[in-house]
Design a protein around this motif. Sequence first.
Motif, PDB file in Angstrom:
ATOM      1  N   SER A 164       9.008   2.535  12.398  1.00 20.63           N
ATOM      2  CA  SER A 164       8.892   1.295  11.650  1.00 20.63           C
ATOM      3  C   SER A 164       7.445   1.041  11.267  1.00 20.63           C
ATOM      4  O   SER A 164       6.539   1.240  12.066  1.00 20.63           O
ATOM      5  N   GLY A 165       7.235   0.590  10.034  1.00 22.95           N
ATOM      6  CA  GLY A 165       5.894   0.201   9.608  1.00 22.95           C
ATOM      7  C   GLY A 165       5.018   1.332   9.138  1.00 22.95           C
ATOM      8  O   GLY A 165       3.883   1.126   8.770  1.00 22.95           O
TER       9      GLY A 165
ATOM     10  N   LYS B 139       5.966  -1.462   0.074  1.00 17.34           N
ATOM     11  CA  LYS B 139       5.828  -1.750   1.495  1.00 17.34           C
ATOM     12  C   LYS B 139       4.366  -1.984   1.796  1.00 17.34           C
ATOM     13  O   LYS B 139       3.490  -1.412   1.150  1.00 17.34           O
TER      14      LYS B 139
ATOM     15  N   ARG C  11       0.923   6.533  -2.139  1.00 15.49           N
ATOM     16  CA  ARG C  11       0.149   5.532  -1.409  1.00 15.49           C
ATOM     17  C   ARG C  11      -0.856   4.890  -2.345  1.00 15.49           C
ATOM     18  O   ARG C  11      -1.208   5.450  -3.384  1.00 15.49           O
TER      19      ARG C  11
ATOM     20  N   TYR D 237       4.232   5.091   6.842  1.00 15.67           N
ATOM     21  CA  TYR D 237       4.425   5.587   5.491  1.00 15.67           C
ATOM     22  C   TYR D 237       5.565   6.596   5.482  1.00 15.67           C
ATOM     23  O   TYR D 237       5.357   7.793   5.339  1.00 15.67           O
TER      24      TYR D 237
ATOM     25  N   ILE E 161       7.727   3.662  -3.180  1.00 10.34           N
ATOM     26  CA  ILE E 161       8.738   4.708  -3.098  1.00 10.34           C
ATOM     27  C   ILE E 161       9.706   4.552  -4.267  1.00 10.34           C
ATOM     28  O   ILE E 161      10.065   3.430  -4.626  1.00 10.34           O
TER      29      ILE E 161
ATOM     30  N   SER F 115       4.344  -5.939   6.302  1.00 11.91           N
ATOM     31  CA  SER F 115       5.800  -5.874   6.317  1.00 11.91           C
ATOM     32  C   SER F 115       6.270  -4.572   6.950  1.00 11.91           C
ATOM     33  O   SER F 115       5.754  -3.503   6.655  1.00 11.91           O
ATOM     34  N   TYR F 116       7.264  -4.669   7.822  1.00 18.06           N
ATOM     35  CA  TYR F 116       7.820  -3.475   8.462  1.00 18.06           C
ATOM     36  C   TYR F 116       8.713  -2.680   7.532  1.00 18.06           C
ATOM     37  O   TYR F 116       8.924  -1.499   7.735  1.00 18.06           O
ATOM     38  N   ILE F 117       9.295  -3.342   6.568  1.00 20.33           N
ATOM     39  CA  ILE F 117      10.327  -2.697   5.764  1.00 20.33           C
ATOM     40  C   ILE F 117       9.993  -2.815   4.284  1.00 20.33           C
ATOM     41  O   ILE F 117       9.295  -3.731   3.873  1.00 20.33           O
ATOM     42  N   PRO F 118      10.509  -1.884   3.479  1.00 18.04           N
ATOM     43  CA  PRO F 118      10.219  -1.959   2.054  1.00 18.04           C
ATOM     44  C   PRO F 118      11.027  -3.048   1.371  1.00 18.04           C
ATOM     45  O   PRO F 118      12.120  -3.378   1.792  1.00 18.04           O
TER      46      PRO F 118
ATOM     47  N   PHE G 197      12.894  -3.854  -2.091  1.00 23.62           N
ATOM     48  CA  PHE G 197      13.453  -3.114  -3.216  1.00 23.62           C
ATOM     49  C   PHE G 197      13.454  -3.953  -4.480  1.00 23.62           C
ATOM     50  O   PHE G 197      13.693  -5.156  -4.446  1.00 23.62           O
TER      51      PHE G 197
ATOM     52  N   ASP H  16       0.805  -1.218   0.000  1.00 21.28           N
ATOM     53  CA  ASP H  16       0.000   0.000   0.000  1.00 21.28           C
ATOM     54  C   ASP H  16       0.848   1.282   0.000  1.00 21.28           C
ATOM     55  O   ASP H  16       0.315   2.381   0.123  1.00 21.28           O
ATOM     56  N   TYR H  17       2.152   1.128  -0.145  1.00 17.28           N
ATOM     57  CA  TYR H  17       3.024   2.295  -0.147  1.00 17.28           C
ATOM     58  C   TYR H  17       4.195   2.001  -1.075  1.00 17.28           C
ATOM     59  O   TYR H  17       4.826   0.940  -0.975  1.00 17.28           O
TER      60      TYR H  17
END
Lengths: 112, 114
Positions: B97-98, A93, A51, B100, A34, A97-100, A102, A31-32
């Motif tokens: 963390s988590g 992300k 977003r 946007y 970058i 999930s806490y992290i993106p 790549f 949902d995000y």
Amino acid sequence: GESVGLHLPTLSVQEGDNSIINCAYSNSASDYFIWYKQESGKGPQFIIDIRSNMDKRQGQRVTVLLNKTVKHLSLQIAATQPGDSAVYFCAEKGGGSYIPTFGRGTSLIVHP
Amino acid sequence: DTAVSQTPKYLVTQMGNDKSIKCEQNLGHDTMYWYKQDSKKFLKIMFSYNNKELIINETVPNRFSPKSPDKAHLNLHINSLELGDSAVYFCASSPISGSYNEQFFGPGTRLTVL
């Protein structure tokens, strides 16, 4: 696992042209999104984000388009300049999930 | 002023040695990360710390050990270095963390194992 990828590993353009860098993602829960730019010898640098409740976002000379139907993301750079030469990464992300995650990266080469 | 800094920028060492890479952020962020970038530019997450607590530990050999003395610092110690450890290591931070929020990356440490 699900992944984020790029269609083209290298893109060569002439100075002044518009550039389009594409990215496909497979996690429908993301949902995000970058875009990062990585110049030679430096760390990735944030360019623009979007977003999932939007399908377009504009910055200075850059536009990100999001098509959730086909899980596709693109970065458009207007009037590309030699200073835009770099590797561009998309990242996604979400879905718990806490992290993106790549993607592989696309090398943009701008010829004067 | 540098937001995320790493030292050293270059590190050349022999196989079997132990080395450390330091990272500091002055952004007041709660979360810090270590990434490994291979020769094909692929960025792979290694660790993530939130307020000095480990929250993500991807499949990384236990020769790699992160240490966070406070939330502004996240150091990476590597034991018994191997040829395959040669890569560029990036530290990054983000506000929460988590959420946007994008990540802020350091300049990278190029590790070469001979």
